[in-house]
Write an enzyme that holds these catalytic residues in place. Structure first.
Site, PDB file in Angstrom:
ATOM      1  N   ASN A 126       0.854  -1.169   0.035  1.00  0.00           N
ATOM      2  CA  ASN A 126      -0.115  -0.085   0.022  1.00  0.00           C
ATOM      3  C   ASN A 126       0.821   1.192  -0.108  1.00  0.00           C
ATOM      4  OD1 ASN A 126       0.920   0.027   2.502  1.00  0.00           O
ATOM      5  ND2 ASN A 126      -1.065  -0.342   3.479  1.00  0.00           N
TER       6      ASN A 126
ATOM      7  N   GLU B 157       9.879   5.769  15.808  1.00  0.00           N
ATOM      8  CA  GLU B 157      10.220   5.423  14.727  1.00  0.00           C
ATOM      9  C   GLU B 157      11.124   6.414  13.980  1.00  0.00           C
ATOM     10  OE1 GLU B 157       5.612   3.543  13.793  1.00  0.00           O
ATOM     11  OE2 GLU B 157       6.210   5.219  12.686  1.00  0.00           O
TER      12      GLU B 157
HETATM   13  P1  IDP Z   1      -1.031   1.377   8.385  1.00  0.00           P
HETATM   14  O1  IDP Z   1      -0.011   1.156   7.684  1.00  0.00           O
HETATM   15  O2  IDP Z   1      -2.361   1.892   7.838  1.00  0.00           O
HETATM   16  O3  IDP Z   1      -0.926   1.934   9.937  1.00  0.00           O
HETATM   17  P2  IDP Z   1      -1.254  -1.425  10.043  1.00  0.00           P
HETATM   18  O4  IDP Z   1      -2.421  -1.619  10.482  1.00  0.00           O
HETATM   19  O5  IDP Z   1      -0.416  -0.522  11.090  1.00  0.00           O
HETATM   20  O6  IDP Z   1      -1.799  -0.015   8.952  1.00  0.00           O
HETATM   21  O7  IDP Z   1      -0.525  -2.188   9.309  1.00  0.00           O
HETATM   22  C1  IDP Z   1       0.949  -2.117   8.925  1.00  0.00           C
HETATM   23  C2  IDP Z   1       1.156  -2.740   7.541  1.00  0.00           C
HETATM   24  O8  IDP Z   1       0.940  -4.150   7.616  1.00  0.00           O
HETATM   25  C3  IDP Z   1       0.159  -2.047   6.361  1.00  0.00           C
HETATM   26  O9  IDP Z   1       0.368  -0.796   5.869  1.00  0.00           O
HETATM   27  C4  IDP Z   1       0.029  -3.310   5.358  1.00  0.00           C
HETATM   28  O10 IDP Z   1       1.284  -2.899   4.544  1.00  0.00           O
HETATM   29  C5  IDP Z   1       0.242  -4.345   6.289  1.00  0.00           C
HETATM   30  N1  IDP Z   1      -1.069  -4.954   6.627  1.00  0.00           N
HETATM   31  C6  IDP Z   1      -1.954  -4.606   7.464  1.00  0.00           C
HETATM   32  N2  IDP Z   1      -3.096  -5.247   7.371  1.00  0.00           N
HETATM   33  C7  IDP Z   1      -2.939  -6.109   6.465  1.00  0.00           C
HETATM   34  C8  IDP Z   1      -3.476  -7.295   6.075  1.00  0.00           C
HETATM   35  O11 IDP Z   1      -4.896  -7.685   6.455  1.00  0.00           O
HETATM   36  N3  IDP Z   1      -3.040  -8.389   5.169  1.00  0.00           N
HETATM   37  C9  IDP Z   1      -1.829  -8.048   4.589  1.00  0.00           C
HETATM   38  N4  IDP Z   1      -1.068  -6.840   4.817  1.00  0.00           N
HETATM   39  C10 IDP Z   1      -1.791  -5.927   6.158  1.00  0.00           C
END
Ligand code: IDP
Ligand code: MG
Length: 141
Positions: free
Chosen positions: A114, A128
């Site tokens: 993403n 961080e």
């Molecule tokens: P954020 O980056 O929007 O803060 P977080 O929940 O902190 O989201 O998750 C960290 C990273 O882990 C996300 O940016 C994404 O790359 C990955 N991630 C989060 N949820 C999923 C999932 O359900 N499947 C696969 N990768 C995920």
């Protein structure tokens, strides 16, 4: 409003598609200032420590593999309410849920690939930033 700093990472899916400049342009147009930036190679150990909070999530191993699959650009952004503002500029974690005009809506390939990371709180931003940058690399003007 207060001047804050937040950590941003341009992830491998974006660096591999040569999107660093376009993402930086969106960041700068939002009013945030890029006060430090470097393109680096994460190792499995570094990526695992950075994402330690997610170590029990089912996607953890995949996330670490993804983050070491190519270069990342780590950067410190500064501005009014930088932490919340950058979360808005990035858009929702899942690009399908991200609002129009956000970085993730425009560029993310999937919920995992993403395109960008942004700190989610003052405490995490401080942790961080010091995880990747020395004091001498931060010229706060
Ligand atoms: P954020 O980056 O929007 O803060 P977080 O929940 O902190 O989201 O998750 C960290 C990273 O882990 C996300 O940016 C994404 O790359 C990955 N991630 C989060 N949820 C999923 C999932 O359900 N499947 C696969 N990768 C995920
Ligand atoms: Mg997060």
């Amino acid at each position: 409003m207060s001047i804050e700093k937040t950590l941003s990472i341009i992830k491998p899916d974006a660096t591999s598609r040569n999107l660093t400049g376009q993402i930086n342009s969106i960041i700068e147009k939002s009013g945030l200032k890029i006060i430090a930036q470097k393109r680096i190679k994460l190792t499995k150990d570094i990526a695992s420590r950075f994402y330690e909070v997610h170590k029990n999530r089912p996607f953890f191993q995949d996330l670490v593999s993804f983050m070491i699959s190519g270069p990342v650009v780590v950067q410190v952004l500064q501005g009014d309410d930088a932490i919340a503002l950058y979360r808005q500029v990035m858009g929702a974690t899942n690009p399908e849920e991200a609002e129009a005009g956000t970085i993730r809506k425009q560029f993310a390939l999937s919920i995992e690939a993403n395109s960008v990371h942004g700190s989610d709180s003052t405490d995490n931003a401080n942790k961080e930033i010091s995880f990747f940058f020395a004091e001498t690399e931060l010229y706060e003007s």
